[in-house]
Design an enzyme around this catalytic site. Structure first.
Site, PDB file in Angstrom:
ATOM      1  N   LYS A  72      -7.216 -28.393  17.136  1.00  0.00           N
ATOM      2  CA  LYS A  72      -7.780 -27.112  16.700  1.00  0.00           C
ATOM      3  C   LYS A  72      -8.477 -26.488  17.894  1.00  0.00           C
ATOM      4  O   LYS A  72      -9.310 -27.134  18.543  1.00  0.00           O
ATOM      5  CB  LYS A  72      -8.770 -27.290  15.542  1.00  0.00           C
ATOM      6  CG  LYS A  72      -9.336 -25.939  15.066  1.00  0.00           C
ATOM      7  CD  LYS A  72     -10.146 -26.060  13.783  1.00  0.00           C
ATOM      8  CE  LYS A  72     -11.541 -26.607  14.046  1.00  0.00           C
ATOM      9  NZ  LYS A  72     -12.415 -26.461  12.862  1.00  0.00           N
ATOM     10  N   ARG A  85     -12.223 -26.613   4.874  1.00  0.00           N
ATOM     11  CA  ARG A  85     -12.401 -28.049   5.074  1.00  0.00           C
ATOM     12  C   ARG A  85     -13.883 -28.380   5.292  1.00  0.00           C
ATOM     13  O   ARG A  85     -14.355 -29.443   4.890  1.00  0.00           O
ATOM     14  CB  ARG A  85     -11.520 -28.579   6.183  1.00  0.00           C
ATOM     15  CG  ARG A  85     -11.905 -28.240   7.622  1.00  0.00           C
ATOM     16  CD  ARG A  85     -12.900 -29.206   8.218  1.00  0.00           C
ATOM     17  NE  ARG A  85     -12.976 -29.070   9.666  1.00  0.00           N
ATOM     18  CZ  ARG A  85     -14.078 -29.248  10.361  1.00  0.00           C
ATOM     19  NH1 ARG A  85     -15.234 -29.513   9.767  1.00  0.00           N
ATOM     20  NH2 ARG A  85     -14.061 -29.139  11.667  1.00  0.00           N
TER      21      ARG A  85
END
Length: 358
Positions: free
Chosen positions: A100, A144
């Site tokens: 990420k 998340r």
């Protein structure tokens, strides 16, 4: 467990990960709208992926280098002004690697009319190491992060808690409260505070529409909101702690999402301090790291990593009166686990945009 995660799709059912088109290898691109349509706009998928990731973390079935923080030379600026690279490999039935790459600028909303954070997630096939997908990361990252709190609350919050205090009322706070209200139908009160009264008002309206039966209060101060919360969630960009131990009610569970909000003494006085990953949390001169550098906190004083509680190696909440602080620095395996679920769903449904790699 909040949800019993179903078995991961097999590689055969999902389709070949490192797919090849007429002109060679292809990437699958998934934008935010597509991710939401695949189930990424609801908290259930993320809670299941997070439970799986935390169990794999506790079992050691992952690789996760320490994430570097990129800040422009000579421009230290605000603590939230940075780009972070978060690489990881996660095991399980469908092993995948990925990264990420997420940027943050604290003044994006006011100065540019943009969301504070933005990013992408790149997934790589575990065998060939070829990139197979690129996903917009903003939605995944916020959801998340909310799922961490939701999953942790099942083990660290007082059973049957009825009130939540949320400090900071931006995108992350919206994801936190939306996920909470989807999972915990017994919530009766939500107390909000933001330095922007308008932001608090907007989030209050979202909560009222989502759960009309819940009483929503916009507090006049952070202290007033925190004192009301059986669960306290911090969603700010502060670089200065402002929550002392005295504000926390008996039996409170604090999900310190934004890391810098809770005073040092609160960590030392809490009954239990839990992190997602000790090595990730003990760095960057965050509050916990400052305590370690001062010789006032150590790995031995930590109650547990969250995954250890998930697999029963360490206990979660043991009494109604315990004050428990969760300090989740955020783990790359969480993002990769969530992105993996969305990617496999996209393969199954034939969703997304295929882009030639060559």
């Amino acid at each position: 467990m909040i949800y019993q995660a179903g078995p991961q799709q097999s590689l055969a059912a999902a389709g070949q990960l490192a797919s090849s088109g007429a002109n060679g290898p292809e990437l699958l691109y998934l934008n935010r709208e597509t991710i939401a349509a695949l189930g990424g706009g609801s908290s259930r998928m993320y809670a299941e992926a997070l439970e799986e990731a935390l169990v794999l973390h506790a079992k050691g079935d992952f690789v996760q280098p320490l994430k570097p923080y990129l800040r422009s030379a000579g421009k230290e600026g605000h603590i939230a002004d940075r780009i972070i690279a978060m690489p990881a490999h996660i095991g399980g039935e469908v092993p995948l690697s990925g990264i990420k790459w997420i940027g943050s600028k604290h003044d994006n909303p006011q100065a540019r009319g943009l969301e504070r954070a933005s990013g992408v997630i790149v997934l790589n096939d575990a065998e060939s190491h070829y990139p197979v997908a690129v996903l917009e990361a903003g939605l995944i990252s916020s959801m998340r992060t909310a799922a961490v709190t939701v999953v942790a609350a099942a083990r660290l919050a007082k059973e049957g808690f009825k009130s939540i205090a949320c400090i900071g009322c931006g995108l992350i706070a919206k994801a936190q409260l939306t996920s909470f209200l989807e999972h915990y139908l017994h919530i009766e009160e939500v107390h909000l505070f933001d330095q922007s009264e308008a932001a608090a008002g907007r989030l209050a309206e979202v909560v009222r529409i989502l759960s009309p039966q819940v009483k929503v209060t916009v507090a006049s101060s952070a202290e007033h909101a925190v004192r009301q919360g059986e669960v306290v969630v911090t969603c700010t960009v502060t670089d200065t702690p402002y929550i002392p131990f005295e504000w926390l009610r008996k039996g409170a569970f604090v999900s310190n999402i934004s890391i810098m909000d809770v005073h040092k003494e609160a960590y030392l006085q809490a009954d239990k301090v839990v992190v997602d990953d000790w090595e990730q949390s003990n760095r960057e001169k965050k509050v916990l790291n400052q305590l370690v550098l001062e010789g006032r906190f150590s790995r031995e004083q930590l109650h547990a990593e969250l995954g250890e509680i998930m697999i029963g190696r360490k206990p979660g909440r043991e009494t109604d009166d315990e004050i428990i602080i969760l300090n989740p620095m955020g783990m790359a395996i969480e993002d990769i686990a969530c992105a993996r679920r969305i990617y496999l769903q996209a393969l199954q449904e034939g969703a997304g945009l295929k882009l030639p790699l060559y």
